[in-house]
Scaffold this motif. Structure first.
Motif, short mmCIF file in Angstrom:
data_model
loop_
_atom_site.label_atom_id
_atom_site.label_comp_id
_atom_site.label_asym_id
_atom_site.label_seq_id
_atom_site.Cartn_x
_atom_site.Cartn_y
_atom_site.Cartn_z
N ALA A 152 0.88 -1.27 -0.13
CA ALA A 152 -0.16 -0.01 0.07
C ALA A 152 0.68 1.47 0.04
O ALA A 152 2.22 0.91 0.06
N THR A 153 0.21 2.48 -0.05
CA THR A 153 0.90 3.60 -0.12
C THR A 153 1.74 3.57 1.23
O THR A 153 2.90 4.24 1.44
N ILE A 154 1.07 3.39 2.45
CA ILE A 154 1.63 3.42 3.67
C ILE A 154 0.69 2.22 4.55
O ILE A 154 -0.22 1.78 4.16
N ARG A 155 1.33 1.97 5.72
CA ARG A 155 0.61 1.23 6.78
C ARG A 155 0.22 2.18 7.82
O ARG A 155 0.98 3.04 8.28
N GLY A 210 -2.30 13.61 0.56
CA GLY A 210 -2.57 14.71 -0.35
C GLY A 210 -3.36 14.01 -1.56
O GLY A 210 -4.28 14.09 -1.53
N ASP A 211 -2.70 12.95 -2.50
CA ASP A 211 -3.16 12.48 -3.36
C ASP A 211 -3.74 11.24 -2.84
O ASP A 211 -3.96 10.82 -1.70
N GLU A 212 -4.87 10.50 -3.79
CA GLU A 212 -5.48 9.42 -3.61
C GLU A 212 -4.55 8.36 -3.25
O GLU A 212 -3.28 8.15 -3.73
N ALA A 213 -4.91 7.69 -2.08
CA ALA A 213 -3.70 6.73 -1.31
C ALA A 213 -4.64 5.34 -1.03
O ALA A 213 -5.69 5.52 -0.39
N ARG A 262 -9.39 9.65 -0.54
CA ARG A 262 -9.07 10.37 -1.77
C ARG A 262 -9.52 11.99 -1.61
O ARG A 262 -10.61 12.10 -0.90
N PRO A 263 -8.85 12.91 -2.02
CA PRO A 263 -9.19 14.24 -1.70
C PRO A 263 -10.75 14.62 -2.46
O PRO A 263 -10.75 14.23 -3.46
N GLU A 264 -11.71 15.23 -1.77
CA GLU A 264 -12.54 15.78 -2.45
C GLU A 264 -12.80 17.29 -2.10
O GLU A 264 -12.26 17.61 -1.36
N ALA A 265 -13.86 17.96 -2.94
CA ALA A 265 -14.07 19.39 -2.48
C ALA A 265 -14.51 19.87 -1.01
O ALA A 265 -14.35 20.78 -0.58
#
Length: 271
Positions: A58-61, A87-90, A102-105
């Motif tokens: 994964a991106t992180i644990r 920040g970005d989708e992860a 995921r970042p949203e408005a």
């Protein structure tokens, strides 16, 4: 050695976030260390301590520790906070399973995975109907049990604010029917798209917000046919939007806030 930290909160549910991806922590994160850091008078203060670690899958644990020092499987508000830091989708690996942020408005959206209703997935001490447990504690009776990465019981009440959750919460959390303890939710359905919720969080107590509690309570209300498949859940700290898709996956959307950054001396808090 001084260790950097980020203090964050999701609707008032607050966290100390430690980033151990590039530089490992100076020593083991023992129960006493977590409790000392979480102390609001002599430490930094938090409901949960979060550690971000490298992970091959994964991106992180993300590892999650409650203020009582115990490690737990999942935390929805912390997932949004970590998602904001990334920040970005992860993709985030947790003890409760893989999640996606995921970042949203209007904040951070988190794919919380699929709910589990089997008695041994909660887990309970013995088989029973999880849609309406044949159990009661004073005026709280017949809860629905669900695991959304961590275990919850949800009681539907006429007035969530009137329930003495500070008294009943610890009794229910530590009841022997819940061998891994339990998160306790009292939910009030306002209409088909709106709920009000209070949560006694396992290992942390009364909390201003609980992301997994909002997911569990929304799904419980949906399963009983009380609300639509997308609802706004109002907690003392603010609202979260919860949707339960046709693919059986739960999506939680809401804000997260960075409060401040600093450093602490590891030896001052190490066991």
């Amino acid at each position: 050695m001084r260790v950097p930290f980020t203090k964050m909160h999701g609707l008032g549910n607050d966290f100390i976030v430690l980033d151990a991806r590039g530089t490992p922590l100076p020593g083991p994160l023992e129960n006493a260390t977590v409790k000392a850091l979480a102390d609001r008078r002599e430490g930094i203060g938090c409901d949960q301590l979060i550690v971000m670690e490298p992970d091959d899958t994964a991106t992180i644990r993300m590892r999650i520790y409650n203020s009582d020092g115990g490690e737990v499987e999942a935390c929805g508000n912390a997932s949004r906070a970590v998602g904001m830091l990334l920040g970005d989708e992860a993709t985030i690996a947790t003890a409760g399973g893989m999640i996606t942020t995921r970042p949203e408005a209007n904040g951070i959206s988190v794919d919380m995975g699929t709910p589990r209703f089997e008695w041994d997935a909660i887990p309970l001490a013995y088989p029973m109907d999880t849609e309406r447990l044949p159990l009661g504690w004073d005026a709280l009776e017949g809860p629905l049990a669900v695991n959304v990465g961590n275990p919850h019981v949800v009681f539907f009440v006429d007035d969530a604010q009137a329930v003495p959750l500070d008294e009943l919460g610890p009794q229910i959390e530590t009841d022997s029917v819940f061998p891994e303890r339990i998160n306790v939710n009292v939910a009030e359905v306002i209409d088909g798209t709106t709920m009000r919720l209070r949560v006694w969080e396992r290992g942390a107590g009364l909390t201003r917000a609980c992301g997994t509690g909002a997911c569990a309570s929304a799904v419980a209300a949906m399963r009983r046919g009380l609300v639509d498949r997308k609802v706004t859940v109002h907690l003392p700290g603010g609202p979260l939007t919860i949707a339960w898709g046709e693919d059986d996956r739960i999506t939680m959307t809401g804000g997260a806030t960075e409060a401040f950054r600093g450093t602490f001396a590891w030896d001052d808090y190490a066991g």
